[in-house]
Motif scaffolding. Structure first.
Motif, PDB file in Angstrom:
ATOM      1  N   GLY A   8       6.391   4.210  -2.550  1.00 39.81           N
ATOM      2  CA  GLY A   8       7.293   3.068  -2.409  1.00 39.81           C
ATOM      3  C   GLY A   8       6.633   1.902  -1.688  1.00 39.81           C
ATOM      4  O   GLY A   8       7.294   0.915  -1.374  1.00 39.81           O
ATOM      5  N   GLN A   9       5.356   2.002  -1.431  1.00 42.90           N
ATOM      6  CA  GLN A   9       4.642   0.949  -0.717  1.00 42.90           C
ATOM      7  C   GLN A   9       4.364  -0.227  -1.646  1.00 42.90           C
ATOM      8  O   GLN A   9       4.127  -0.046  -2.837  1.00 42.90           O
ATOM      9  CB  GLN A   9       3.326   1.493  -0.144  1.00 42.90           C
ATOM     10  CG  GLN A   9       3.495   2.631   0.828  1.00 42.90           C
ATOM     11  CD  GLN A   9       4.079   2.199   2.165  1.00 42.90           C
ATOM     12  OE1 GLN A   9       4.220   1.019   2.464  1.00 42.90           O
ATOM     13  NE2 GLN A   9       4.443   3.178   2.983  1.00 42.90           N
ATOM     14  N   ARG A  10       4.375  -1.435  -1.101  1.00 42.36           N
ATOM     15  CA  ARG A  10       4.151  -2.632  -1.900  1.00 42.36           C
ATOM     16  C   ARG A  10       2.958  -3.458  -1.414  1.00 42.36           C
ATOM     17  O   ARG A  10       2.707  -4.542  -1.915  1.00 42.36           O
ATOM     18  CB  ARG A  10       5.400  -3.523  -1.879  1.00 42.36           C
ATOM     19  CG  ARG A  10       6.622  -2.851  -2.479  1.00 42.36           C
ATOM     20  CD  ARG A  10       6.471  -2.747  -3.991  1.00 42.36           C
ATOM     21  NE  ARG A  10       7.602  -2.073  -4.566  1.00 42.36           N
ATOM     22  CZ  ARG A  10       7.596  -0.789  -4.937  1.00 42.36           C
ATOM     23  NH1 ARG A  10       6.523  -0.057  -4.795  1.00 42.36           N
ATOM     24  NH2 ARG A  10       8.664  -0.235  -5.452  1.00 42.36           N
ATOM     25  N   SER A  11       2.244  -2.941  -0.408  1.00 45.28           N
ATOM     26  CA  SER A  11       1.058  -3.649   0.095  1.00 45.28           C
ATOM     27  C   SER A  11      -0.161  -2.767  -0.145  1.00 45.28           C
ATOM     28  O   SER A  11      -0.267  -1.675   0.404  1.00 45.28           O
ATOM     29  CB  SER A  11       1.213  -3.974   1.576  1.00 45.28           C
ATOM     30  OG  SER A  11       1.525  -2.809   2.310  1.00 45.28           O
ATOM     31  N   THR A  77     -10.148  -8.101   9.344  1.00 44.38           N
ATOM     32  CA  THR A  77      -9.261  -9.271   9.338  1.00 44.38           C
ATOM     33  C   THR A  77      -7.791  -8.910   9.120  1.00 44.38           C
ATOM     34  O   THR A  77      -6.921  -9.765   9.282  1.00 44.38           O
ATOM     35  CB  THR A  77      -9.675 -10.271   8.238  1.00 44.38           C
ATOM     36  OG1 THR A  77      -9.439  -9.687   6.952  1.00 44.38           O
ATOM     37  CG2 THR A  77     -11.134 -10.681   8.379  1.00 44.38           C
ATOM     38  N   LEU A  78      -7.507  -7.667   8.745  1.00 44.66           N
ATOM     39  CA  LEU A  78      -6.137  -7.262   8.425  1.00 44.66           C
ATOM     40  C   LEU A  78      -5.315  -7.027   9.679  1.00 44.66           C
ATOM     41  O   LEU A  78      -5.829  -6.565  10.701  1.00 44.66           O
ATOM     42  CB  LEU A  78      -6.155  -5.982   7.583  1.00 44.66           C
ATOM     43  CG  LEU A  78      -6.891  -6.053   6.252  1.00 44.66           C
ATOM     44  CD1 LEU A  78      -6.972  -4.663   5.627  1.00 44.66           C
ATOM     45  CD2 LEU A  78      -6.210  -7.035   5.316  1.00 44.66           C
ATOM     46  N   ASP A  79      -4.012  -7.285   9.563  1.00 42.24           N
ATOM     47  CA  ASP A  79      -3.095  -6.970  10.655  1.00 42.24           C
ATOM     48  C   ASP A  79      -2.877  -5.467  10.724  1.00 42.24           C
ATOM     49  O   ASP A  79      -2.892  -4.779   9.697  1.00 42.24           O
ATOM     50  CB  ASP A  79      -1.739  -7.652  10.436  1.00 42.24           C
ATOM     51  CG  ASP A  79      -1.812  -9.164  10.559  1.00 42.24           C
ATOM     52  OD1 ASP A  79      -2.730  -9.670  11.240  1.00 42.24           O
ATOM     53  OD2 ASP A  79      -0.952  -9.839   9.959  1.00 42.24           O
ATOM     54  N   ASP A  80      -2.653  -4.964  11.919  1.00 47.22           N
ATOM     55  CA  ASP A  80      -2.310  -3.557  12.079  1.00 47.22           C
ATOM     56  C   ASP A  80      -1.002  -3.261  11.350  1.00 47.22           C
ATOM     57  O   ASP A  80      -0.108  -4.108  11.281  1.00 47.22           O
ATOM     58  CB  ASP A  80      -2.168  -3.199  13.562  1.00 47.22           C
ATOM     59  CG  ASP A  80      -3.514  -3.114  14.279  1.00 47.22           C
ATOM     60  OD1 ASP A  80      -4.559  -3.205  13.613  1.00 47.22           O
ATOM     61  OD2 ASP A  80      -3.499  -2.957  15.514  1.00 47.22           O
ATOM     62  N   HIS A  81      -0.902  -2.067  10.794  1.00 44.08           N
ATOM     63  CA  HIS A  81       0.300  -1.569  10.107  1.00 44.08           C
ATOM     64  C   HIS A  81       0.720  -2.461   8.934  1.00 44.08           C
ATOM     65  O   HIS A  81       1.908  -2.596   8.644  1.00 44.08           O
ATOM     66  CB  HIS A  81       1.463  -1.405  11.083  1.00 44.08           C
ATOM     67  CG  HIS A  81       1.094  -0.697  12.339  1.00 44.08           C
ATOM     68  ND1 HIS A  81       0.773   0.643  12.370  1.00 44.08           N
ATOM     69  CD2 HIS A  81       0.952  -1.147  13.608  1.00 44.08           C
ATOM     70  CE1 HIS A  81       0.466   0.985  13.606  1.00 44.08           C
ATOM     71  NE2 HIS A  81       0.550  -0.068  14.371  1.00 44.08           N
ATOM     72  N   SER A  82      -0.256  -3.060   8.242  1.00 41.20           N
ATOM     73  CA  SER A  82       0.077  -3.994   7.160  1.00 41.20           C
ATOM     74  C   SER A  82      -0.185  -3.446   5.760  1.00 41.20           C
ATOM     75  O   SER A  82       0.260  -4.032   4.781  1.00 41.20           O
ATOM     76  CB  SER A  82      -0.721  -5.294   7.338  1.00 41.20           C
ATOM     77  OG  SER A  82      -2.122  -5.052   7.234  1.00 41.20           O
ATOM     78  N   ILE A  83      -0.866  -2.307   5.647  1.00 48.67           N
ATOM     79  CA  ILE A  83      -1.252  -1.773   4.346  1.00 48.67           C
ATOM     80  C   ILE A  83      -0.517  -0.459   4.076  1.00 48.67           C
ATOM     81  O   ILE A  83      -0.521   0.445   4.909  1.00 48.67           O
ATOM     82  CB  ILE A  83      -2.785  -1.539   4.269  1.00 48.67           C
ATOM     83  CG1 ILE A  83      -3.534  -2.853   4.529  1.00 48.67           C
ATOM     84  CG2 ILE A  83      -3.189  -0.919   2.944  1.00 48.67           C
ATOM     85  CD1 ILE A  83      -3.277  -3.945   3.515  1.00 48.67           C
TER      86      ILE A  83
END
Length: 153
Positions: A8-11, A77-83
């Motif tokens: 169900g993830q969208r990132s 460069t990614l935010d934590d808990h973003s993927i």
């Protein structure tokens, strides 16, 4: 498609787009699921250009970011808990993949999946996957290497 859909993830983060086949597959799943975001990282400038051409104007509900850089630099460069879903298929050297997995952990959402390609065979990535509490499926083997590693966070 089933693993991404089931979460169900969208990132989505793709490390290593090669010729864009998996990039298209990931974007198609997101489009059919109502949309989302896809970051695709490819270090090779020519491959990056090919993938950009394949994706141009093709998806209306998927926010696509193509990054021409090293995977470790891009992860930083990614935010934590973003993927929510990561596909690891770039540099197949065990030390590099271990560094990617270590860097990815804080970037992943709870319940997210990291999937790895080519974990079976002579590359030694099955050991790396298991070291991060992952599971190794020894199929499909389409040549010397193959298989799928799965790590759920």
């Amino acid at each position: 498609a089933a693993l991404l859909t089931a979460t169900g993830q969208r990132s989505v983060l793709e490390l290593g787009s090669y010729i864009g086949y998996t990039t298209l597959w990931l974007a198609d799943v997101l489009q059919r699921s109502g949309g989302g975001s896809l970051i695709s990282v490819e270090i090779d400038p020519m491959r990056h250009k090919v993938v950009a051409g394949l994706l141009r104007g093709r998806y209306t509900d998927v926010d696509i970011e193509l990054v021409n850089d090293d995977a470790l630099s891009a992860i930083d460069t990614l935010d934590d808990h973003s993927i929510g879903f990561a596909w690891v298929d770039d540099d197949h050297q065990p030390a590099h993949v271990a560094a990617e997995l270590k860097a990815l952990r804080p970037k992943m959402k709870a319940g997210g999946l990291i999937c790895m390609h080519d974990v079976s065979g002579p590359l030694g990535l099955d050991t790396v996957c298991r070291a991060f509490d992952g599971y190794v499926l020894h199929f499909p083997l389409l040549g010397v290497a193959g298989g799928l590693g799965i790590i759920q966070l």
